[in-house]
Scaffold this motif. Structure first.
Motif, PDB file in Angstrom:
ATOM      1  N   HIS A   1     -44.068   2.758 -45.771  1.00 22.40           N
ATOM      2  CA  HIS A   1     -43.824   3.022 -47.197  1.00 22.40           C
ATOM      3  C   HIS A   1     -43.031   4.302 -47.475  1.00 22.40           C
ATOM      4  O   HIS A   1     -42.090   4.294 -48.247  1.00 22.40           O
ATOM      5  CB  HIS A   1     -45.153   3.093 -47.952  1.00 22.40           C
ATOM      6  CG  HIS A   1     -45.814   1.767 -48.136  1.00 22.40           C
ATOM      7  ND1 HIS A   1     -46.270   1.001 -47.092  1.00 22.40           N
ATOM      8  CD2 HIS A   1     -46.080   1.062 -49.262  1.00 22.40           C
ATOM      9  CE1 HIS A   1     -46.800  -0.112 -47.563  1.00 22.40           C
ATOM     10  NE2 HIS A   1     -46.701  -0.102 -48.881  1.00 22.40           N
TER      11      HIS A   1
ATOM     12  N   ILE B   1     -42.243  -2.419 -41.163  1.00 23.00           N
ATOM     13  CA  ILE B   1     -43.192  -2.774 -42.207  1.00 23.00           C
ATOM     14  C   ILE B   1     -44.360  -3.502 -41.537  1.00 23.00           C
ATOM     15  O   ILE B   1     -44.157  -4.401 -40.720  1.00 23.00           O
ATOM     16  CB  ILE B   1     -42.548  -3.669 -43.286  1.00 23.00           C
ATOM     17  CG1 ILE B   1     -41.286  -3.006 -43.859  1.00 23.00           C
ATOM     18  CG2 ILE B   1     -43.548  -3.962 -44.402  1.00 23.00           C
ATOM     19  CD1 ILE B   1     -40.489  -3.895 -44.799  1.00 23.00           C
TER      20      ILE B   1
ATOM     21  N   HIS C   1     -46.333  -5.776 -42.140  1.00 24.20           N
ATOM     22  CA  HIS C   1     -46.418  -7.241 -42.139  1.00 24.20           C
ATOM     23  C   HIS C   1     -45.318  -7.893 -41.300  1.00 24.20           C
ATOM     24  O   HIS C   1     -45.287  -9.095 -41.118  1.00 24.20           O
ATOM     25  CB  HIS C   1     -46.385  -7.772 -43.572  1.00 24.20           C
ATOM     26  CG  HIS C   1     -47.350  -7.053 -44.444  1.00 24.20           C
ATOM     27  ND1 HIS C   1     -48.673  -6.902 -44.091  1.00 24.20           N
ATOM     28  CD2 HIS C   1     -47.203  -6.395 -45.618  1.00 24.20           C
ATOM     29  CE1 HIS C   1     -49.275  -6.191 -45.020  1.00 24.20           C
ATOM     30  NE2 HIS C   1     -48.416  -5.859 -45.951  1.00 24.20           N
TER      31      HIS C   1
ATOM     32  N   ASP D   1     -53.212  -3.168 -47.918  1.00 27.27           N
ATOM     33  CA  ASP D   1     -51.922  -3.496 -48.508  1.00 27.27           C
ATOM     34  C   ASP D   1     -51.989  -4.931 -49.010  1.00 27.27           C
ATOM     35  O   ASP D   1     -52.375  -5.827 -48.264  1.00 27.27           O
ATOM     36  CB  ASP D   1     -50.820  -3.371 -47.448  1.00 27.27           C
ATOM     37  CG  ASP D   1     -49.455  -3.412 -48.089  1.00 27.27           C
ATOM     38  OD1 ASP D   1     -48.850  -2.345 -48.237  1.00 27.27           O
ATOM     39  OD2 ASP D   1     -49.013  -4.515 -48.463  1.00 27.27           O
TER      40      ASP D   1
ATOM     41  N   HIS E   1     -49.900  -7.254 -49.562  1.00 24.85           N
ATOM     42  CA  HIS E   1     -49.105  -8.331 -48.965  1.00 24.85           C
ATOM     43  C   HIS E   1     -49.566  -8.750 -47.573  1.00 24.85           C
ATOM     44  O   HIS E   1     -48.849  -9.442 -46.844  1.00 24.85           O
ATOM     45  CB  HIS E   1     -47.618  -7.973 -49.004  1.00 24.85           C
ATOM     46  CG  HIS E   1     -47.136  -7.906 -50.421  1.00 24.85           C
ATOM     47  ND1 HIS E   1     -47.027  -6.725 -51.101  1.00 24.85           N
ATOM     48  CD2 HIS E   1     -46.859  -8.891 -51.299  1.00 24.85           C
ATOM     49  CE1 HIS E   1     -46.665  -6.987 -52.346  1.00 24.85           C
ATOM     50  NE2 HIS E   1     -46.559  -8.295 -52.501  1.00 24.85           N
TER      51      HIS E   1
ATOM     52  N   SER F   1     -37.485  -5.690 -47.377  1.00 26.92           N
ATOM     53  CA  SER F   1     -38.904  -5.818 -47.721  1.00 26.92           C
ATOM     54  C   SER F   1     -39.652  -6.754 -46.781  1.00 26.92           C
ATOM     55  O   SER F   1     -39.045  -7.473 -45.982  1.00 26.92           O
ATOM     56  CB  SER F   1     -39.140  -6.270 -49.166  1.00 26.92           C
ATOM     57  OG  SER F   1     -39.110  -7.684 -49.251  1.00 26.92           O
ATOM     58  N   CYS F   2     -40.981  -6.756 -46.921  1.00 24.20           N
ATOM     59  CA  CYS F   2     -41.810  -7.613 -46.076  1.00 24.20           C
ATOM     60  C   CYS F   2     -41.686  -9.079 -46.472  1.00 24.20           C
ATOM     61  O   CYS F   2     -42.137  -9.955 -45.750  1.00 24.20           O
ATOM     62  CB  CYS F   2     -43.264  -7.160 -46.120  1.00 24.20           C
ATOM     63  SG  CYS F   2     -43.968  -7.129 -47.769  1.00 24.20           S
TER      64      CYS F   2
ATOM     65  N   CYS G   1     -39.882   0.201 -45.925  1.00 23.43           N
ATOM     66  CA  CYS G   1     -40.035  -0.524 -47.193  1.00 23.43           C
ATOM     67  C   CYS G   1     -38.892  -0.230 -48.153  1.00 23.43           C
ATOM     68  O   CYS G   1     -38.569  -1.032 -49.021  1.00 23.43           O
ATOM     69  CB  CYS G   1     -41.348  -0.133 -47.865  1.00 23.43           C
ATOM     70  SG  CYS G   1     -42.805  -0.619 -46.936  1.00 23.43           S
TER      71      CYS G   1
ATOM     72  N   CYS H   1     -38.201  -1.331 -52.051  1.00 24.00           N
ATOM     73  CA  CYS H   1     -39.200  -2.259 -52.586  1.00 24.00           C
ATOM     74  C   CYS H   1     -40.140  -1.525 -53.524  1.00 24.00           C
ATOM     75  O   CYS H   1     -40.660  -2.088 -54.472  1.00 24.00           O
ATOM     76  CB  CYS H   1     -39.987  -2.898 -51.452  1.00 24.00           C
ATOM     77  SG  CYS H   1     -41.284  -3.975 -52.030  1.00 24.00           S
ATOM     78  N   LEU H   2     -40.356  -0.269 -53.256  1.00 24.29           N
ATOM     79  CA  LEU H   2     -41.225   0.533 -54.122  1.00 24.29           C
ATOM     80  C   LEU H   2     -40.756   1.978 -54.072  1.00 24.29           C
ATOM     81  O   LEU H   2     -39.875   2.315 -53.303  1.00 24.29           O
ATOM     82  CB  LEU H   2     -42.694   0.418 -53.715  1.00 24.29           C
ATOM     83  CG  LEU H   2     -43.309   1.473 -52.791  1.00 24.29           C
ATOM     84  CD1 LEU H   2     -44.780   1.238 -52.690  1.00 24.29           C
ATOM     85  CD2 LEU H   2     -42.653   1.445 -51.439  1.00 24.29           C
TER      86      LEU H   2
ATOM     87  N   ASN I   1     -40.643  -8.398 -53.645  1.00 21.39           N
ATOM     88  CA  ASN I   1     -41.657  -9.295 -54.209  1.00 21.39           C
ATOM     89  C   ASN I   1     -42.247  -8.862 -55.550  1.00 21.39           C
ATOM     90  O   ASN I   1     -43.067  -9.564 -56.117  1.00 21.39           O
ATOM     91  CB  ASN I   1     -42.787  -9.443 -53.182  1.00 21.39           C
ATOM     92  CG  ASN I   1     -43.228  -8.081 -52.660  1.00 21.39           C
ATOM     93  OD1 ASN I   1     -43.378  -7.139 -53.416  1.00 21.39           O
ATOM     94  ND2 ASN I   1     -43.416  -7.978 -51.349  1.00 21.39           N
TER      95      ASN I   1
ATOM     96  N   ARG J   1     -41.293  -0.385 -60.841  1.00 25.71           N
ATOM     97  CA  ARG J   1     -41.618  -0.630 -59.439  1.00 25.71           C
ATOM     98  C   ARG J   1     -40.622   0.006 -58.470  1.00 25.71           C
ATOM     99  O   ARG J   1     -40.989   0.501 -57.406  1.00 25.71           O
ATOM    100  CB  ARG J   1     -41.676  -2.152 -59.203  1.00 25.71           C
ATOM    101  CG  ARG J   1     -41.769  -2.574 -57.751  1.00 25.71           C
ATOM    102  CD  ARG J   1     -43.147  -2.329 -57.184  1.00 25.71           C
ATOM    103  NE  ARG J   1     -43.215  -2.738 -55.787  1.00 25.71           N
ATOM    104  CZ  ARG J   1     -44.311  -2.664 -55.040  1.00 25.71           C
ATOM    105  NH1 ARG J   1     -45.427  -2.208 -55.558  1.00 25.71           N
ATOM    106  NH2 ARG J   1     -44.309  -3.033 -53.796  1.00 25.71           N
TER     107      ARG J   1
END
Ligand code: SF4
Lengths: 200, 471
Positions: free
Chosen positions: B63, B107, B109, B128, B130, B346-347, B407, B410-411, B429, B435
């Protein structure tokens, strides 16, 4: 570990209206750059509460009439999105002891119970009544009776639901599962023997 | 009695029933990252507890890690502090840490499956949301809060009530230009962002049977955006072929016995489902979100809704709020909406096949002037795979920045952020308010190929037209 039995929570309330209030809104991600939860309270709802220059925006939490509130009221699907426990932590550290909403996102609900924050589900029309009473008189005392599954305010009583496992955990003082989970370690070791992938 | 995978995995991992009726469920695999674990280790120390199964706990950083800065100390002291913290915790408690120096960072995931840690018939948890991604392998995988991270560290279990199971069957062949991402955006649009509350989703049907593991992961990843606590696909030959030979996959004779065991976890024909939803693959179009939650999606050929078309007072309020935030005119086509940023990664969509698919179409094309375009591999291994195939070259020649794994945009926890009210075509996502790091920033979720189409035209576009897909 002896935990408090949370049979009821009472205090003043404030409504943050809206449905689908996600955990990014409750605590924006940039405030998660921290290694402890201390100090998260001041960033609760930060981006909807503050302007870019740090001055206050119009928001119920900035309204002097509701400064003493310890119960947060909101709409449907409260706490959706990210699983961050930073969200209920921020709510608790800000000074809230309970949340009333139409319903809650699952992970948020579970995280809150573990922190001893009752999340009461109430019907939309009942929430509107509580909000109206609080709006009219911010000093209105709202009582969330976890044991009896009801909310009392301004002489009225409306039903509330908590999900049975959560209600049980709160009123019996076992909302933080760690003690019980530690007690179960012998059973864990037994079951783990049948799961080859757990072998060291 | 025939049973679903969910029931079988659940009962195999049940240690006992707790006083309040919840299950003390064994979590076989615990994945941790830098954002949600430090406080849990703090709690562990406060209580004087140890990690019960360090060999079943795996850590990475994703992250906060800057994807445009490779040398520590990082410019952001808070990011560096979190990095130091995860390193310290892993060393102290004997946990495997996929640090950057191992070449396996990424990441969480993406790392789990890549290493063969994610396996069928297992339970997985990670702080997390996801984590549902890992369900693609026929695992039951939960996103959890930090106190539960503590619980899993200390006891390798958590307290949980059983879920209902909804089978979502998608049958048939997806039309050209329609991807796994569109399948899940379509499902969330149909069932709503809280339609999955109380459920695990079992994805099935011929569309899923034909999907690669990466496509299955894309769908399972976003189960949580539909409110489902977990999502899974039954393990099959595709699953086993993916896992064969990975670092943590069973080896030698153990491989065959494990595959047999894995197979036994798949849902039995005729088992009970609490709900069944059937979708025809041909009904799914390239989908983009126009609003502020992942359920607010439309097909690329549709118009943004207007408050008058609302089906309820709630829906109306939701549309008004979303349009105001997104600064989109009610009732206008989504196609043609100008974008400022294109984000690939992203994941959900930061795997090899995502970049391969984009590279195939973007080769020889250029990102429109003025558009910031970044491509961020989900792991160091994905990065290497792409670089070996020259995909990074194709993307950079087209005008994308090629980044290190993380990440990213994504955030908003690393330097990659939207500025002001920039509009971002994103393969991630979540399109929640703020976000992507600016409190007024706007996100449109879509498949990677649709992001590429938006990048080259400078506006939301139908990839089928831009890249001349043929039926
Ligand atoms: S890529 Fe995005 S959704 Fe996935 S783990 Fe990272 S921040 Fe979370």
């Amino acid at each position: 570990m002896a935990l408090a039995k949370i049979t009821s929570v009472s205090g003043r309330a404030v409504t943050v209206p809206g449905n689908d209030i996600d955990t990014d809104r409750i605590i924006p991600a940039r405030f998660m750059k921290c290694v402890t939860f201390d100090g998260l309270g001041e960033f609760l709802f930060y981006d909807v509460r503050k302007n870019a220059d740090g001055t206050d925006r119009v928001h119920p939490l900035n309204d002097a009439r509701f400064k003493a509130a310890t119960i947060l009221i909101s709409g449907a699907n409260f706490g959706c999105g990210s699983s961050r426990e930073h969200a209920p932590q921020a709510i608790q550290k800000y000074g809230f002891k309970a949340v009333i909403a139409e319903n809650f996102a699952e992970i948020f609900f579970g995280n809150s119970v573990t922190l001893g924050i009752p999340c009461a589900c109430a019907k939309r029309e009942d929430i509107a009544k509580i909000s109206a009473a609080v709006e009219k008189d911010p000093s209105t005392e709202v009582v969330i009776d976890v044991a009896k599954q009801e909310i009392r305010f301004a002489g009225q009583t409306v039903p509330a639901t908590f999900r049975e496992t959560a209600r049980d955990a709160l009123v019996n003082g076992r909302w933080d599962a760690i003690g019980e989970l530690l007690d179960g370690i012998p059973a864990v070791k037994e079951t783990a023997k049948k799961l080859p992938y757990l072998a060291a | 009695m025939p049973k679903s995978l969910f029931e079988k995995v659940w009962s195999a991992h049940t240690a006992r029933t707790l006083a309040n009726g919840q299950t003390q469920l064994i979590i076989g695999t615990h994945l941790i990252h830098e954002v949600t674990s430090p406080q849990a280790f703090g709690m562990l120390r406060d209580l004087g507890l140890k990690v019960l199964m360090p060999h079943r706990t795996f850590a990475t950083v994703d992250h906060i890690i800057p994807t445009n800065e490779l040398v520590e100390p990082y410019k952001d002291p808070l990011a560096q502090a979190m990095m130091d913290e995860v390193r310290k915790n892993c060393a102290e408690f004997g946990i495997t840490f996929f640090d950057r120096a191992t070449g396996k960072q990424g990441i969480v995931h993406i790392v789990g499956p890549e290493q063969g840690i994610t396996q069928p018939g297992t339970t997985i948890a990670c702080g997390d949301s996801h984590t549902s991604t890992h369900g693609a392998f026929g695992a039951i995988a939960f996103g959890i809060g930090t106190s539960q991270v503590r619980d899993v560290l200390a006891t390798q279990t958590m307290a949980l009530g059983a879920l209902k199971v909804r089978r979502i069957e998608v049958n048939g062949k997806l039309r050209p230009g329609v991807y796994a991402k569109d399948v899940i955006l379509h499902i969330i649009r149909m069932l709503g962002v809280n339609g999955g509350t109380g459920y695990a989703y079992e994805y099935a049907g011929s569309t899923f049977d034909g999907f690669s593991m990466e496509e299955r992961m894309t769908v399972c990843n976003m189960s949580i955006e539909g409110g489902a606590r977990a999502g899974y696909v039954n393990p099959d030959e595709t699953t086993f072929a993916y896992l064969k030979g990975r670092p943590y996959s069973p080896k030698g004779a153990a491989w065959d016995s494990e595959v047999a065991r894995w197979k036994s976890f798949a849902s039995d024909p005729g088992c009970h489902y609490d709900d069944v939803v059937k979708i025809d693959a041909a009904d799914i179009a390239p989908t983009v979100t126009w609003g502020i939650n992942p359920g607010q999606g439309i097909s690329i050929t549709e118009n943004v809704p207007s408050p008058e078309t609302a089906t309820s007072a709630d829906d109306k309020a939701g549309i008004i709020e979303a349009l105001a935030y997104m600064k989109l005119p009610a009732g206008a086509p989504i196609k043609g909406t100008k974008i400022n940023v294109a984000f690939l990664g992203s994941c959900t969509n930061g795997r090899l096949s995502d970049f391969q698919e984009v590279a195939k179409y973007i080769k020889g094309r250029k990102v429109a002037p003025g558009i910031k375009a970044i491509a961020v591999p989900g792991s160091q291994i994905v990065a290497l795979q792409c670089e070996k195939l020259g995909l990074d070259k194709i993307l950079t020649e087209a005008g994308f920045e090629w980044r290190a794994a993380g990440c990213s945009m994504c955030l908003a926890m690393n330097p990659d952020k939207l500025i002001g009210d920039q509009l971002c075509a994103s393969s991630s996502n979540r399109n929640f308010k703020g976000r992507q790091g600016s409190t007024t920033g706007r996100t449109l979720l879509m498949s990677p190929v649709m992001v590429a189409a938006a990048a080259v035209t400078g506006s939301v576009a139908d990839a089928r037209e831009v890249f001349a897909f043929t039926n």
